[in-house]
Motif scaffolding. Structure first.
Motif, PDB file in Angstrom:
ATOM      1  N   LEU A 298       6.424  -5.517  -5.938  1.00  0.00           N
ATOM      2  CA  LEU A 298       5.336  -4.671  -5.437  1.00  0.00           C
ATOM      3  C   LEU A 298       5.714  -3.196  -5.423  1.00  0.00           C
ATOM      4  CD1 LEU A 298       4.119  -6.843  -2.420  1.00  0.00           C
ATOM      5  CD2 LEU A 298       3.146  -6.733  -4.726  1.00  0.00           C
ATOM      6  N   GLY A 299       6.894  -2.869  -5.884  1.00  0.00           N
ATOM      7  CA  GLY A 299       7.340  -1.485  -5.896  1.00  0.00           C
ATOM      8  C   GLY A 299       7.981  -1.035  -4.598  1.00  0.00           C
ATOM      9  N   ARG A 300       8.271  -1.969  -3.676  1.00  0.00           N
ATOM     10  CA  ARG A 300       8.894  -1.607  -2.410  1.00  0.00           C
ATOM     11  C   ARG A 300      10.401  -1.459  -2.577  1.00  0.00           C
ATOM     12  NH1 ARG A 300       6.708  -6.389   1.310  1.00  0.00           N
ATOM     13  NH2 ARG A 300       7.544  -7.518  -0.520  1.00  0.00           N
ATOM     14  N   ASP A 301      10.955  -0.502  -1.864  1.00  0.00           N
ATOM     15  CA  ASP A 301      12.381  -0.219  -1.958  1.00  0.00           C
ATOM     16  C   ASP A 301      13.192  -1.368  -1.353  1.00  0.00           C
ATOM     17  OD1 ASP A 301      14.577   1.787  -2.503  1.00  0.00           O
ATOM     18  OD2 ASP A 301      14.875   1.469  -0.369  1.00  0.00           O
ATOM     19  N   ILE A 302      14.183  -1.858  -2.090  1.00  0.00           N
ATOM     20  CA  ILE A 302      14.976  -3.001  -1.633  1.00  0.00           C
ATOM     21  C   ILE A 302      15.840  -2.628  -0.430  1.00  0.00           C
ATOM     22  CG2 ILE A 302      16.804  -4.625  -2.269  1.00  0.00           C
ATOM     23  CD1 ILE A 302      14.124  -5.257  -3.494  1.00  0.00           C
ATOM     24  N   VAL A 303      16.352  -1.404  -0.392  1.00  0.00           N
ATOM     25  CA  VAL A 303      17.134  -0.983   0.772  1.00  0.00           C
ATOM     26  C   VAL A 303      16.275  -1.032   2.029  1.00  0.00           C
ATOM     27  CG1 VAL A 303      18.377   0.930   1.836  1.00  0.00           C
ATOM     28  CG2 VAL A 303      18.685   0.450  -0.599  1.00  0.00           C
ATOM     29  N   ASN A 304      15.044  -0.535   1.926  1.00  0.00           N
ATOM     30  CA  ASN A 304      14.123  -0.546   3.053  1.00  0.00           C
ATOM     31  C   ASN A 304      13.848  -1.971   3.509  1.00  0.00           C
ATOM     32  OD1 ASN A 304      11.059  -0.790   3.964  1.00  0.00           O
ATOM     33  ND2 ASN A 304      11.727   1.278   4.502  1.00  0.00           N
ATOM     34  N   LEU A 305      13.572  -2.870   2.570  1.00  0.00           N
ATOM     35  CA  LEU A 305      13.262  -4.254   2.921  1.00  0.00           C
ATOM     36  C   LEU A 305      14.466  -4.957   3.534  1.00  0.00           C
ATOM     37  CD1 LEU A 305      11.207  -5.385  -0.218  1.00  0.00           C
ATOM     38  CD2 LEU A 305      10.330  -4.739   2.028  1.00  0.00           C
TER      39      LEU A 305
ATOM     40  N   ILE B 273       0.831  -1.206   0.000  1.00  0.00           N
ATOM     41  CA  ILE B 273       0.000   0.000   0.000  1.00  0.00           C
ATOM     42  C   ILE B 273       0.868   1.260   0.000  1.00  0.00           C
ATOM     43  CG2 ILE B 273      -1.743   1.298   1.294  1.00  0.00           C
ATOM     44  CD1 ILE B 273      -2.782  -1.346   2.356  1.00  0.00           C
ATOM     45  N   THR B 274       1.945   1.239   0.793  1.00  0.00           N
ATOM     46  CA  THR B 274       2.785   2.435   0.920  1.00  0.00           C
ATOM     47  C   THR B 274       3.896   2.510  -0.119  1.00  0.00           C
ATOM     48  OG1 THR B 274       4.227   1.305   2.517  1.00  0.00           O
ATOM     49  CG2 THR B 274       2.334   2.517   3.402  1.00  0.00           C
ATOM     50  N   ALA B 275       4.099   1.441  -0.899  1.00  0.00           N
ATOM     51  CA  ALA B 275       5.162   1.441  -1.905  1.00  0.00           C
ATOM     52  C   ALA B 275       4.867   2.467  -2.989  1.00  0.00           C
ATOM     53  CB  ALA B 275       5.311   0.050  -2.514  1.00  0.00           C
ATOM     54  N   GLU B 276       5.897   3.190  -3.423  1.00  0.00           N
ATOM     55  CA  GLU B 276       5.732   4.232  -4.425  1.00  0.00           C
ATOM     56  C   GLU B 276       6.575   4.008  -5.679  1.00  0.00           C
ATOM     57  OE1 GLU B 276       6.724   7.820  -2.431  1.00  0.00           O
ATOM     58  OE2 GLU B 276       4.942   7.816  -1.139  1.00  0.00           O
ATOM     59  N   GLY B 277       7.436   3.020  -5.674  1.00  0.00           N
ATOM     60  CA  GLY B 277       8.322   2.813  -6.803  1.00  0.00           C
ATOM     61  C   GLY B 277       7.712   1.927  -7.869  1.00  0.00           C
ATOM     62  N   PRO B 278       8.364   1.836  -9.030  1.00  0.00           N
ATOM     63  CA  PRO B 278       7.894   0.943 -10.098  1.00  0.00           C
ATOM     64  C   PRO B 278       8.139  -0.519  -9.733  1.00  0.00           C
ATOM     65  CG  PRO B 278       9.998   1.901 -10.685  1.00  0.00           C
ATOM     66  CD  PRO B 278       9.579   2.563  -9.403  1.00  0.00           C
ATOM     67  N   ARG B 279       7.415  -1.398 -10.342  1.00  0.00           N
ATOM     68  CA  ARG B 279       7.569  -2.818 -10.050  1.00  0.00           C
ATOM     69  C   ARG B 279       8.852  -3.348 -10.683  1.00  0.00           C
ATOM     70  NH1 ARG B 279       1.504  -5.550 -10.415  1.00  0.00           N
ATOM     71  NH2 ARG B 279       0.531  -4.158  -8.862  1.00  0.00           N
TER      72      ARG B 279
ATOM     73  N   ALA C 181      16.085   7.555  -6.810  1.00  0.00           N
ATOM     74  CA  ALA C 181      15.011   7.430  -5.823  1.00  0.00           C
ATOM     75  C   ALA C 181      15.091   6.116  -5.064  1.00  0.00           C
ATOM     76  CB  ALA C 181      13.657   7.553  -6.510  1.00  0.00           C
ATOM     77  N   ASN C 182      15.514   5.066  -5.750  1.00  0.00           N
ATOM     78  CA  ASN C 182      15.643   3.732  -5.137  1.00  0.00           C
ATOM     79  C   ASN C 182      17.039   3.211  -5.446  1.00  0.00           C
ATOM     80  OD1 ASN C 182      12.531   3.744  -6.468  1.00  0.00           O
ATOM     81  ND2 ASN C 182      12.663   3.329  -4.277  1.00  0.00           N
ATOM     82  N   LEU C 183      17.934   3.368  -4.506  1.00  0.00           N
ATOM     83  CA  LEU C 183      19.349   3.093  -4.758  1.00  0.00           C
ATOM     84  C   LEU C 183      19.608   1.653  -5.167  1.00  0.00           C
ATOM     85  CD1 LEU C 183      21.027   5.101  -1.851  1.00  0.00           C
ATOM     86  CD2 LEU C 183      20.688   5.779  -4.237  1.00  0.00           C
ATOM     87  N   LEU C 184      18.830   0.715  -4.642  1.00  0.00           N
ATOM     88  CA  LEU C 184      19.001  -0.699  -4.999  1.00  0.00           C
ATOM     89  C   LEU C 184      17.754  -1.260  -5.669  1.00  0.00           C
ATOM     90  CD1 LEU C 184      20.976  -2.103  -1.928  1.00  0.00           C
ATOM     91  CD2 LEU C 184      21.833  -1.584  -4.219  1.00  0.00           C
ATOM     92  N   GLY C 185      16.989  -0.401  -6.318  1.00  0.00           N
ATOM     93  CA  GLY C 185      15.828  -0.863  -7.059  1.00  0.00           C
ATOM     94  C   GLY C 185      14.639  -1.185  -6.181  1.00  0.00           C
TER      95      GLY C 185
END
Length: 317
Positions: free
Chosen positions: A85-92, A64-70, A77-81
């Motif tokens: 689901l569009g979730r940031d890999i660094v965050n995960l 729901i909160t993911a903002e990036g492309p799949r 914007a997303n250093l590691l893609g």
């Protein structure tokens, strides 16, 4: 008037203080070694990531909160893609650090407690109890631990019902993994501690404690345990590395919890969406690299501790 037993307890307390001082000296010697220092720096870094992930990368992203492309490639914007689901890999990956490290820590505590307790009792008591406990340890040593862990994890999760229940903030599916790792990995620790206990129970200070009327429980608690504590700590470091690997493997085969991602669960999710065949290396490389670094760091620290605590392995000048 001071009784002989009280005097012995006073001597034991004095030895305990001496051991505390030697422990701090051991830490200083460990830091002076290149392998020990590198391992400690890496472990402290991952410990910080596990303790304060929200302060470093923000709250755990969801569908729901993911903002990036799949399956988006690395970008500003997303250093590691991103994942499917569009979730940031660094965050995960950073949030997965907490789950993997907590599971490894809890499993290590269970493993070391069972192994140290049974090892001390078996080595000190001896006789039929020693033979029975060592046959049980041999059973866990010779059977395929990974296969047994898969079977036990599946059974425990089925018997417990819904995996949505939480214990100390960790969902029950992951708690099942913790207990399975703990009850299948204690045998090597028990054998190591038993071997040292067999030597300690023949020492003069143990004989003196028996003569003045100390019971078996008192001797194991006040005389045997303090003398094997350094060995327990050194073994616990290597057990932690094995626990992280086991959790990763169990999560990779689908026994993890997708709502509380660990490194193994991220690798499993990357496999399910076909990230390797799609060339989405950013999905599986970061968690895989974290696993390698943590296990490597624990191995460095464990090896350094073994060299420091075992004079026979110390390099000759």
């Amino acid at each position: 008037m001071t009784t002989p037993l009280a005097a012995a307890e006073g001597l034991a307390a004095g030895r305990t203080g001496t051991r505390l001082a030697s422990s701090s000296h051991l830490l200083r010697r460990l830091v002076r070694r290149p392998d020990g220092l590198i391992g400690l720096v890496v472990l402290v870094t991952f410990a910080v990531l596990a303790i304060i992930p929200d302060l470093i990368v923000g709250p755990l992203q969801t569908a729901i909160t993911a903002e990036g492309p799949r399956l988006g490639a690395p970008s500003a914007a997303n250093l590691l893609g991103t994942d499917e689901l569009g979730r940031d890999i660094v965050n995960l990956t950073v949030h997965a650090t907490r789950i993997s490290m907590v599971i490894g820590l809890l499993a290590t505590i269970i493993t070391v407690f069972i192994g140290a307790f049974l090892g001390i009792v078996s080595g000190y008591v001896g006789g039929r109890l020693d033979a029975a406990l060592m046959r049980i340890a041999d059973f866990f040593l010779v059977i395929p631990t990974f296969v047994l862990a898969i079977i036990l994890t599946s059974i425990i999760r089925d018997l417990a019902g819904s995996g949505a229940r939480e214990v100390f903030g960790i969902r029950f599916g992951l708690i099942a993994i913790v207990f399975v790792i703990g009850i299948t990995s204690w045998s090597s620790t028990a054998r190591i501690i038993r071997s040292q206990t067999l030597s300690l129970r023949e020492r003069a200070f143990v004989d003196r404690a028996r003569v003045i009327g100390a019971g078996g429980g008192h001797i194991m608690r006040r005389h045997i345990l303090p003398n094997v504590i350094n060995l327990i700590v050194a073994n616990a470091v290597l057990v932690f590395a094995g626990a992280v690997l086991t959790e990763t493997t169990l999560s990779f085969v689908g026994l993890g919890d997708p709502f509380q991602p660990s490194w193994g669960q991220l690798l499993d999710a990357a496999r399910e969406v076909g990230a390797p065949s799609l060339g989405a290396w950013w999905y599986f490389v970061p968690p895989g690299l974290c696993i390698i670094l943590v296990v490597f760091a624990f191995t460095l620290v464990g090896s350094a501790l073994d060299d420091l605590l075992n004079p026979k392995r110390a390099p000759r000048r």
